[in-house]
Design a protein around this motif. Sequence first.
Motif, short mmCIF file in Angstrom:
data_model
loop_
_atom_site.label_atom_id
_atom_site.label_comp_id
_atom_site.label_asym_id
_atom_site.label_seq_id
_atom_site.Cartn_x
_atom_site.Cartn_y
_atom_site.Cartn_z
N THR A 309 0.84 -1.20 0.00
CA THR A 309 0.00 0.00 0.00
C THR A 309 0.87 1.24 0.00
O THR A 309 0.62 2.19 -0.74
N ARG A 310 1.93 1.21 0.82
CA ARG A 310 2.81 2.39 0.86
C ARG A 310 3.48 2.61 -0.50
O ARG A 310 3.50 3.73 -1.01
N VAL A 311 3.97 1.53 -1.09
CA VAL A 311 4.66 1.64 -2.38
C VAL A 311 3.69 2.11 -3.47
O VAL A 311 4.00 3.02 -4.26
N MET A 312 2.49 1.53 -3.52
CA MET A 312 1.54 1.90 -4.58
C MET A 312 0.97 3.30 -4.36
O MET A 312 0.73 4.03 -5.33
N LYS A 313 0.76 3.68 -3.10
CA LYS A 313 0.26 5.04 -2.85
C LYS A 313 1.28 6.07 -3.33
O LYS A 313 0.91 7.08 -3.94
N ALA A 314 2.55 5.81 -3.06
CA ALA A 314 3.59 6.75 -3.47
C ALA A 314 3.62 6.91 -5.00
O ALA A 314 3.97 7.96 -5.52
N ARG A 315 3.23 5.85 -5.71
CA ARG A 315 3.20 5.92 -7.18
C ARG A 315 1.85 6.37 -7.72
O ARG A 315 1.66 6.45 -8.93
N GLY A 316 0.89 6.54 -6.80
CA GLY A 316 -0.45 6.96 -7.22
C GLY A 316 -1.23 5.86 -7.93
O GLY A 316 -2.15 6.12 -8.70
N THR A 317 -0.86 4.57 -7.66
CA THR A 317 -1.55 3.47 -8.36
C THR A 317 -2.37 2.59 -7.42
O THR A 317 -2.91 1.57 -7.83
N ASP A 318 -2.43 2.98 -6.14
CA ASP A 318 -3.15 2.11 -5.19
C ASP A 318 -4.65 2.15 -5.48
O ASP A 318 -5.19 3.17 -5.87
N GLU A 319 -5.30 1.01 -5.29
CA GLU A 319 -6.75 0.93 -5.48
C GLU A 319 -7.38 0.22 -4.28
O GLU A 319 -6.82 -0.75 -3.77
N SER A 320 -8.58 0.68 -3.91
CA SER A 320 -9.33 0.02 -2.85
C SER A 320 -10.16 -1.09 -3.47
O SER A 320 -10.21 -1.24 -4.70
N VAL A 321 -10.85 -1.81 -2.61
CA VAL A 321 -11.69 -2.91 -3.10
C VAL A 321 -12.77 -2.40 -4.07
O VAL A 321 -13.00 -3.00 -5.12
N ILE A 322 -13.37 -1.27 -3.77
CA ILE A 322 -14.42 -0.75 -4.66
C ILE A 322 -13.80 -0.19 -5.95
O ILE A 322 -14.37 -0.36 -7.03
N ASP A 323 -12.62 0.40 -5.86
CA ASP A 323 -11.94 0.88 -7.09
C ASP A 323 -11.71 -0.29 -8.05
O ASP A 323 -11.87 -0.16 -9.27
N GLN A 324 -11.29 -1.42 -7.48
CA GLN A 324 -11.01 -2.59 -8.32
C GLN A 324 -12.28 -3.08 -9.03
O GLN A 324 -12.25 -3.38 -10.22
N ILE A 325 -13.37 -3.12 -8.30
CA ILE A 325 -14.60 -3.67 -8.90
C ILE A 325 -15.22 -2.67 -9.88
O ILE A 325 -15.77 -3.06 -10.91
N VAL A 326 -15.08 -1.40 -9.60
CA VAL A 326 -15.53 -0.40 -10.57
C VAL A 326 -14.72 -0.58 -11.86
O VAL A 326 -15.27 -0.59 -12.96
N ARG A 327 -13.42 -0.81 -11.74
CA ARG A 327 -12.59 -1.03 -12.94
C ARG A 327 -13.02 -2.31 -13.68
O ARG A 327 -13.04 -2.36 -14.90
#
Length: 411
Positions: A309-327
């Motif tokens: 989460t820390r690594v992906m947030k720093a890159r602006g690519t982190d997604e939550s559970v709802i972000d994933q399903i919306v995608r």
Amino acid sequence: MALQVVQPRIRGFVSVSAHPEGCAANVRQQVATARAGLEEVRAAGRLGTTLVIGASAGYGLASVLSACFGLDAPVLGVCFERPADGDRTATAGWYNLAEAHRLARAEGRHLETINADAYQETTKDAVIEALRARYLDASGARGVPSGGKLELLIYSLAAPRRFDADGTRWESVLKPIGKRFTGKTIDLRNIAVTEASLEPATEEEIAATIKVMGGEDWTRWIERLREADLLAPGFRTVAYSYVGPQVTNEIYRTGTIGRAKEHLEASAAAITRSLAALEGEAIVSVNKGVVTQASAAIPGVSLYISLLTRVMKARGTDESVIDQIVRLFHDHIGPGASPRVDSGGHIRLDDRELDPAVQAEVNELWAQLTTENLQQYADFEGYQRAFEALVGFGFAGVGYDAPTETDRPLD
Ligand code: NAD
């Protein structure tokens, strides 16, 4: 009426209480994300009747909320949750769906839940009966071209065990296969990075895990619904899987649960063949690692997710559970979209997690991770907050000091 002040009672990664208002806030946040993220897809057409198995939490809940509120689909969910009982609160999944029902009712949407063991034939009977009685008729289907038959079944079950009709019990285990596993994990008693060590699984344990988390029950659901003539032409079913990183490989992907996931993935081809007359398809979506009740139970995974989460947030690519399903709905399975799959035929929502640059950074940090640098390298406090949020704690605007009604209906 059961008014009480609900306190967090979390032991390790098991919570014995859930806050109804906090769970409701979580659902409302996810609904807002689904509505906004799926606006464009909604304009392309509406989704027909959708059945979600494992509907009350994690990826299944996000699927219910996306289909119902994001894409206006009539939705039926199956879950296995506990209602409130005296002083004991209901489980978070119960409160999640209680709020989803309340919102759906207020907006004239069709959302129902069958709270029963998905593995049982009696539960499948109840689903068939509900679909026939309330989803096939014109008002239930609200003019959907498929006439209320199922257009989509999402299989998102994460269960620790399964009982056969004759009472035989199958326990899913999280163990390596072939050799002993030793790897980093977190000791929650003192938030220390320690070593977990697990003996390899026996053949019986491997078979039992496949029985619980493999594709047999998914296949059975489709078989029953097809025999009941409840599948619409072009019907699609999607089951969720996980591959994960190198650092959890021995305990996850090449372990017992990975074996079960391979079985689930292999079942998709056979299910697709059984749907030939309908021109239907079964597909697996490999999702990203996220904080849920199910993932918290896997040794090392909480530590990995807090690093990731820390690594992906720093890159602006982190997604939550709802972000994933919306995608998932937006890019692959919503109205107007068609699944884009990898060489193995799977949808890969874990592409950003498994980005080689992300994994290289995770591997480097993982190798150096100690109790002393835990907060510097990994957002473990963030992980704990996310876990508390699963059971309704930590939401702004919720009056945690005030008594709240814990006996909420799921009707
Ligand atoms: P979760 O623990 O959040 O939810 C599990 C759901 O299954 C709940 O709705 C629960 O009520 C239901 N359930 C459990 N036993 C049941 C039973 N006997 N009958 C009916 N319902 C039952 O789980 P999750 O993490 O969202 O996992 C869902 C799926 O997504 C799993 O297949 C999992 O492998 C997959 N997945 C999870 C992750 C992750 O990181 N959490 C990543 C990729 C894929």
